[in-house]
Design an enzyme around this catalytic site. Structure first.
Site, short mmCIF file in Angstrom:
data_model
loop_
_atom_site.label_atom_id
_atom_site.label_comp_id
_atom_site.label_asym_id
_atom_site.label_seq_id
_atom_site.Cartn_x
_atom_site.Cartn_y
_atom_site.Cartn_z
N HIS A 94 -2.78 -1.15 2.10
CA HIS A 94 -3.90 -1.59 2.93
C HIS A 94 -3.36 -2.28 4.18
O HIS A 94 -2.33 -2.95 4.15
CB HIS A 94 -4.81 -2.54 2.14
CG HIS A 94 -6.13 -2.78 2.79
ND1 HIS A 94 -6.28 -3.66 3.84
CD2 HIS A 94 -7.36 -2.26 2.55
CE1 HIS A 94 -7.55 -3.67 4.21
NE2 HIS A 94 -8.23 -2.82 3.45
N GLU A 163 -8.55 4.08 7.08
CA GLU A 163 -9.22 2.86 7.53
C GLU A 163 -8.71 2.48 8.92
O GLU A 163 -7.65 1.85 9.04
CB GLU A 163 -8.96 1.71 6.56
CG GLU A 163 -9.66 1.85 5.23
CD GLU A 163 -9.78 0.50 4.52
OE1 GLU A 163 -10.89 0.12 4.19
OE2 GLU A 163 -8.76 -0.16 4.33
#
EC number: 5.3.1.1
Length: 251
Positions: A94, A163
């Site tokens: 992430h 993302e």
């Protein structure tokens, strides 16, 4: 047809009691929704009690991170062996891990290998910064991240989440067309690395200010297979609504 996946990343939110209350508040409604994969990723300390609450449910559990060693003197880390019996999914790479904890592509690669070795399916995150997007570097950045993440790994069961960093927690999401175009490119890069068959069957999610208002439009796109949901997954009614819309897309 690839199955739609909706994963909620709770990040560093909820106390133990809050996590249990949250999952109890969404469990019944989510169990009424079929045809999609539903995943919640609470903080480490809540994984075991949330697992107990979800026993027999259609909701799956994921962790937010792991370390690449099985055991040893790595204070504060969580190993794949510790997660093996608790959750079948784990988020790896992430952008917040990369930014705040200095995770490199090589570290992400080692974590993916460790997860796969333990039989845990990685949700591998890739994405570009705002300045990289504005400078036309998005494709270059994503290709580099993908090749670093999957180096030396044979075609495997993984999930990829795109993302764009500039859209995470900002309320500014990519348009559905923009997201689909970028994810189509990620799928092309995956085909270059693993071949067309793996590229066709690997789910690729969109993340970055996903909410009740933009879910349906995003999931109607040809290459978007679901969503990695941040803030909206912390409210039971919002997450249930997103999952319900996702299921409706495939009806």
């Amino acid at each position: 047809m690839r199955q739609i996946i909706i994963a909620g990343n709770w990040k560093m939110n909820t106390t133990l009691s809050e996590a249990c209350t949250l999952v109890q508040g969404m469990k019944y409604e989510l169990d009424q929704i079929s045809g999609i994969q539903k995943i919640v990723c609470p903080p480490f300390i809540s994984l075991a009690p949330v697992k107990t609450i979800l026993d027999g449910s259609s909701i799956h559990l994921g962790a937010q991170n792991l370390f690449y060693e099985e055991k040893g003197a790595y204070t504060g880390e969580i190993s794949p062996l510790m997660l093996q019996d608790i959750c079948p999914y784990v988020i790896i790479g992430h952008s917040e891990r990369r930014a705040y904890f200095g995770e490199t592509g090589q570290v992400v690669n080692r974590k993916i290998k460790a997860a796969l070795q333990a039989g845990i399916m990685p949700i591998v995150c890739v994405g570009e910064k705002l300045e990289e997007n504005e400078n036309g570097q998005t494709r270059q950045i994503l290709e580099t991240q993908m090749k670093e993440a999957l180096a030396g790994i044979n075609p495997s069961s993984i999930i990829i989440a795109y993302e764009p960093i500039w859209a995470i927690g900002t309320g500014k999401a990519a348009t559905a067309a923009e997201a689909n175009n970028t994810i189509s490119y990620i799928r092309k890069v995956l085909g270059d690395i693993w071949g067309n068959t793996a590229s066709r069957i690997t789910p690729i999610l969109y993340g970055g200010s996903v909410n009740e208002k933009n879910t349906a439009e995003l999931l109607c796109q040809s290459d978007i297979d679901g969503a990695l949901v941040g803030g909206a997954s912390l409210k039971a009614e919002s997450f249930v609504s997103i999952c319900r819309q996702a299921a409706d897309v495939r009806k």
